[in-house]
Write a protein that holds these residues in place. Structure first.
Motif, PDB file in Angstrom:
ATOM      1  N   HIS A  64       0.813  -1.218   0.000  1.00  0.00           N
ATOM      2  CA  HIS A  64       0.000   0.000   0.000  1.00  0.00           C
ATOM      3  C   HIS A  64       0.848   1.270   0.000  1.00  0.00           C
ATOM      4  O   HIS A  64       0.488   2.268   0.602  1.00  0.00           O
TER       5      HIS A  64
ATOM      6  N   SER B 199       2.276   4.671  -1.405  1.00  0.00           N
ATOM      7  CA  SER B 199       1.765   5.741  -2.270  1.00  0.00           C
ATOM      8  C   SER B 199       2.826   6.101  -3.308  1.00  0.00           C
ATOM      9  O   SER B 199       3.916   6.538  -2.960  1.00  0.00           O
TER      10      SER B 199
ATOM     11  N   PHE C 206      -2.259   8.660  -2.455  1.00  0.00           N
ATOM     12  CA  PHE C 206      -2.942   7.447  -2.028  1.00  0.00           C
ATOM     13  C   PHE C 206      -3.071   7.411  -0.521  1.00  0.00           C
ATOM     14  O   PHE C 206      -2.093   7.460   0.203  1.00  0.00           O
ATOM     15  N   ARG C 207      -4.284   7.380  -0.041  1.00  0.00           N
ATOM     16  CA  ARG C 207      -4.613   7.325   1.385  1.00  0.00           C
ATOM     17  C   ARG C 207      -4.027   8.493   2.173  1.00  0.00           C
ATOM     18  O   ARG C 207      -3.814   8.401   3.374  1.00  0.00           O
ATOM     19  N   GLY C 208      -3.705   9.560   1.511  1.00  0.00           N
ATOM     20  CA  GLY C 208      -3.164  10.730   2.189  1.00  0.00           C
ATOM     21  C   GLY C 208      -1.696  10.607   2.561  1.00  0.00           C
ATOM     22  O   GLY C 208      -1.162  11.428   3.294  1.00  0.00           O
ATOM     23  N   ALA C 209      -1.035   9.581   2.049  1.00  0.00           N
ATOM     24  CA  ALA C 209       0.375   9.363   2.376  1.00  0.00           C
ATOM     25  C   ALA C 209       1.271  10.070   1.363  1.00  0.00           C
ATOM     26  O   ALA C 209       0.974  10.098   0.181  1.00  0.00           O
TER      27      ALA C 209
ATOM     28  N   ALA D  34       3.418   4.671   3.276  1.00  0.00           N
ATOM     29  CA  ALA D  34       2.126   4.002   3.433  1.00  0.00           C
ATOM     30  C   ALA D  34       1.458   4.577   4.673  1.00  0.00           C
ATOM     31  O   ALA D  34       2.131   4.967   5.628  1.00  0.00           O
ATOM     32  N   ALA D  35       0.131   4.647   4.641  1.00  0.00           N
ATOM     33  CA  ALA D  35      -0.605   5.200   5.781  1.00  0.00           C
ATOM     34  C   ALA D  35      -1.703   4.238   6.210  1.00  0.00           C
ATOM     35  O   ALA D  35      -2.499   3.786   5.381  1.00  0.00           O
ATOM     36  N   PHE D  36      -1.707   3.912   7.474  1.00  0.00           N
ATOM     37  CA  PHE D  36      -2.713   3.036   8.050  1.00  0.00           C
ATOM     38  C   PHE D  36      -3.075   3.541   9.441  1.00  0.00           C
ATOM     39  O   PHE D  36      -2.242   4.113  10.125  1.00  0.00           O
ATOM     40  N   THR D  37      -4.277   3.232   9.860  1.00  0.00           N
ATOM     41  CA  THR D  37      -4.616   3.403  11.265  1.00  0.00           C
ATOM     42  C   THR D  37      -4.258   2.088  11.955  1.00  0.00           C
ATOM     43  O   THR D  37      -4.109   1.046  11.301  1.00  0.00           O
TER      44      THR D  37
ATOM     45  N   GLU E  93      -6.851  -0.497  11.158  1.00  0.00           N
ATOM     46  CA  GLU E  93      -6.727  -1.069   9.816  1.00  0.00           C
ATOM     47  C   GLU E  93      -5.638  -2.142   9.771  1.00  0.00           C
ATOM     48  O   GLU E  93      -5.829  -3.208   9.184  1.00  0.00           O
TER      49      GLU E  93
END
Length: 77
Positions: free
Chosen positions: A23, A25, A30-33, A38-41, A44
Motif C-alpha cells: 500500500h 503511495s 494514495f490514502r493521504g500518504a 504508506a498510511a494506516f490506522t 486497519e
C-alpha cells in the motif's frame, strides 16, 4: 518482497511488512500518504493482519529496528 523473505523476522513483522509494501503511495495522494510512504490506522493494520494491537506495535518496532522504518503517530480530534 525478496528482502523481507531473506531477513530473519517474526511472522507478525512479516505480515505488517507485506501490508505496508502493498500500500505504498506512488503518486503522493494514495490514502493521504506522501510519495513513497504508506498510511494506516492501527485498527486497519489489526484488521488486515488479524493481529492484536500489542502484536502490531511490537512488529512495527521490530521493522523500525531492522529497516529504519519511520512511524508517525497522528491523533485526530
Amino acid at each position: 518482497m525478496r528482502l523481507f523473505a531473506r531477513t530473519p523476522m517474526t511472522g507478525a513483522a512479516l505480515r505488517i511488512a507485506n501490508a505496508l509494501a502493498g500500500h505504498i503511495s506512488y503518486d503522493g495522494a494514495f490514502r493521504g500518504a506522501p510519495m513513497g510512504c504508506a498510511a494506516f490506522t492501527m485498527s486497519e493494520l489489526q484488521a488486515i493482519t488479524a493481529l492484536s494491537e500489542r502484536a502490531v506495535r511490537a512488529a512495527l518496532e521490530e521493522l523500525a529496528a531492522l529497516f529504519g522504518l519511520t512511524i508517525r503517530r497522528r491523533h485526530h480530534a
